[in-house]
Scaffold this motif. Structure first.
Motif, PDB file in Angstrom:
ATOM      1  N   VAL A  13       0.773  -1.091   0.026  1.00  0.00           N
ATOM      2  CA  VAL A  13       0.027   0.013  -0.037  1.00  0.00           C
ATOM      3  C   VAL A  13       0.839   1.320  -0.332  1.00  0.00           C
ATOM      4  O   VAL A  13       0.192   2.258   0.187  1.00  0.00           O
ATOM      5  CB  VAL A  13      -1.198   0.122   1.306  1.00  0.00           C
ATOM      6  CG1 VAL A  13      -1.971  -1.216   0.998  1.00  0.00           C
ATOM      7  CG2 VAL A  13      -0.540  -0.057   2.539  1.00  0.00           C
ATOM      8  N   GLY A  45      -6.787  -5.715  -0.670  1.00  0.00           N
ATOM      9  CA  GLY A  45      -7.755  -5.209  -0.898  1.00  0.00           C
ATOM     10  C   GLY A  45      -7.849  -3.552  -0.570  1.00  0.00           C
ATOM     11  O   GLY A  45      -8.734  -2.830  -0.861  1.00  0.00           O
ATOM     12  N   ARG A  46      -6.902  -3.116   0.212  1.00  0.00           N
ATOM     13  CA  ARG A  46      -6.702  -1.649   0.769  1.00  0.00           C
ATOM     14  C   ARG A  46      -6.164  -0.824  -0.446  1.00  0.00           C
ATOM     15  O   ARG A  46      -5.297  -1.248  -1.225  1.00  0.00           O
ATOM     16  CB  ARG A  46      -5.970  -1.667   1.997  1.00  0.00           C
ATOM     17  CG  ARG A  46      -6.746  -2.187   2.919  1.00  0.00           C
ATOM     18  CD  ARG A  46      -6.647  -1.424   4.275  1.00  0.00           C
ATOM     19  NE  ARG A  46      -5.945  -0.328   4.255  1.00  0.00           N
ATOM     20  CZ  ARG A  46      -5.261   0.240   5.372  1.00  0.00           C
ATOM     21  NH1 ARG A  46      -5.038  -0.751   6.068  1.00  0.00           N
ATOM     22  NH2 ARG A  46      -4.657   1.551   5.559  1.00  0.00           N
ATOM     23  N   GLY A  47      -6.632   0.223  -0.800  1.00  0.00           N
ATOM     24  CA  GLY A  47      -5.979   1.226  -1.639  1.00  0.00           C
ATOM     25  C   GLY A  47      -4.521   1.748  -0.918  1.00  0.00           C
ATOM     26  O   GLY A  47      -4.221   1.276   0.269  1.00  0.00           O
ATOM     27  N   SER A  64      -6.215   5.539  -7.741  1.00  0.00           N
ATOM     28  CA  SER A  64      -7.456   5.040  -7.226  1.00  0.00           C
ATOM     29  C   SER A  64      -7.747   3.616  -7.696  1.00  0.00           C
ATOM     30  O   SER A  64      -8.493   2.979  -6.791  1.00  0.00           O
ATOM     31  CB  SER A  64      -8.432   5.932  -8.086  1.00  0.00           C
ATOM     32  OG  SER A  64      -8.504   5.831  -9.351  1.00  0.00           O
ATOM     33  N   GLN A  65      -7.070   2.960  -8.567  1.00  0.00           N
ATOM     34  CA  GLN A  65      -7.367   1.744  -9.196  1.00  0.00           C
ATOM     35  C   GLN A  65      -6.478   0.662  -8.250  1.00  0.00           C
ATOM     36  O   GLN A  65      -6.818  -0.597  -8.223  1.00  0.00           O
ATOM     37  CB  GLN A  65      -7.218   1.446 -10.337  1.00  0.00           C
ATOM     38  CG  GLN A  65      -7.841   2.577 -11.371  1.00  0.00           C
ATOM     39  CD  GLN A  65      -9.347   2.184 -11.132  1.00  0.00           C
ATOM     40  OE1 GLN A  65      -9.874   1.177 -11.142  1.00  0.00           O
ATOM     41  NE2 GLN A  65     -10.140   3.393 -10.839  1.00  0.00           N
ATOM     42  N   HIS A  66      -5.606   1.265  -7.633  1.00  0.00           N
ATOM     43  CA  HIS A  66      -4.778   0.302  -6.845  1.00  0.00           C
ATOM     44  C   HIS A  66      -5.281  -0.494  -5.494  1.00  0.00           C
ATOM     45  O   HIS A  66      -5.903   0.314  -4.837  1.00  0.00           O
ATOM     46  CB  HIS A  66      -3.271   0.809  -6.529  1.00  0.00           C
ATOM     47  CG  HIS A  66      -2.347  -0.241  -5.706  1.00  0.00           C
ATOM     48  ND1 HIS A  66      -1.763  -1.247  -6.247  1.00  0.00           N
ATOM     49  CD2 HIS A  66      -2.351  -0.334  -4.416  1.00  0.00           C
ATOM     50  CE1 HIS A  66      -1.128  -1.891  -5.407  1.00  0.00           C
ATOM     51  NE2 HIS A  66      -1.369  -1.633  -4.068  1.00  0.00           N
ATOM     52  N   ARG A  67      -5.117  -1.811  -5.447  1.00  0.00           N
ATOM     53  CA  ARG A  67      -5.557  -2.469  -4.397  1.00  0.00           C
ATOM     54  C   ARG A  67      -4.477  -3.507  -4.021  1.00  0.00           C
ATOM     55  O   ARG A  67      -3.951  -4.272  -4.819  1.00  0.00           O
ATOM     56  CB  ARG A  67      -6.883  -3.230  -4.512  1.00  0.00           C
ATOM     57  CG  ARG A  67      -8.194  -2.328  -4.845  1.00  0.00           C
ATOM     58  CD  ARG A  67      -8.711  -1.778  -3.638  1.00  0.00           C
ATOM     59  NE  ARG A  67      -9.753  -0.825  -3.771  1.00  0.00           N
ATOM     60  CZ  ARG A  67      -9.451   0.573  -4.249  1.00  0.00           C
ATOM     61  NH1 ARG A  67      -8.326   1.126  -4.372  1.00  0.00           N
ATOM     62  NH2 ARG A  67     -10.552   1.272  -4.368  1.00  0.00           N
ATOM     63  N   LYS A  69      -2.306  -6.384  -2.943  1.00  0.00           N
ATOM     64  CA  LYS A  69      -2.246  -7.783  -3.331  1.00  0.00           C
ATOM     65  C   LYS A  69      -1.066  -8.628  -2.434  1.00  0.00           C
ATOM     66  O   LYS A  69      -0.031  -8.189  -2.432  1.00  0.00           O
ATOM     67  CB  LYS A  69      -1.923  -8.091  -4.807  1.00  0.00           C
ATOM     68  CG  LYS A  69      -3.002  -7.720  -5.768  1.00  0.00           C
ATOM     69  CD  LYS A  69      -2.692  -7.806  -7.044  1.00  0.00           C
ATOM     70  CE  LYS A  69      -1.749  -6.675  -7.686  1.00  0.00           C
ATOM     71  NZ  LYS A  69      -1.652  -5.380  -7.527  1.00  0.00           N
TER      72      LYS A  69
END
Length: 193
Positions: A13, A45-47, A64-67, A69
């Motif tokens: 993150v 799942g966190r931004g 904004s699209q990053h989550r 993994k």
């Protein structure tokens, strides 16, 4: 198959997504390369952390699209180059999967090997960098580790983003994926957002 770069940090993150997004933004769009990131203890799942997102936003990078993994061994098995935020990440990966030794470096370590590399392609660059490790003396952690800006002030995250920026730029040049190498063989400036 495109050349594949994997960035790894702890939570996926902050540092590794910073590097992934900067690499993606600054690689020449015609380069045959893919870039991904993952975390050893990912916040799945966190931004991107707020301060890191703000620092990247100041560079014009949309986060904004990053989550987050979670790192999985198959990711390293499929990657042509693995770049970690810290020695601890690098060492844990190499201990778990010894065959990836020749293509796993810290971000800073790989960039530090630039003077020893002059291969015409990305695969050759990774091979030369691996062979050159013995020529470069050991350095302190501060020369290999990128500090974790998780939940710190934006000013601290901006300092980390600047550090990662320099490493990404050097990596793109080393691998010949920056616009200066891909575009008709003539030097071109980075498209700084």
């Amino acid at each position: 198959m495109p050349f594949s770069v994997l960035y790894v940090c702890t939570g996926n993150v902050c540092r590794s997504p910073m590097a992934e997004l900067l690499f993606r933004a600054w690689a020449d769009p015609r380069a045959d390369v893919s870039v991904h990131s993952a975390g050893m203890q990912a916040l799945v799942g966190r931004g991107i952390d707020g301060s890191s997102a703000s620092a990247l936003g100041q560079l014009g990078i949309d986060t904004s699209q990053h989550r987050g993994k979670q790192f999985e061994p198959w990711m390293a098995a499929e990657a042509d180059l693995i770049l970690t935020a810290e020695r601890a990440h690098r060492d844990a990966l190499m201990t778990e999967m010894p065959p990836i030794f020749r293509r796993t470096f810290t971000m800073k370590e790989f960039a530090r090997l630039a003077p020893y590399v002059n291969a015409p392609d990305a695969a050759g660059t990774v091979a030369q960098a691996s062979a050159s490790r013995a020529q470069v003396s050991n350095v302190g952690l501060e020369h290999d580790d990128v500090a974790d800006p998780f939940k710190t002030a934006v000013r601290r995250a901006k300092t980390v983003a600047e550090e990662i920026t320099e490493n990404v730029r050097t990596t793109l040049d080393m691998l010949r994926f920056s616009p200066r190498y891909v575009s008709a063989g003539r030097p071109m400036p980075y498209r700084v957002p």
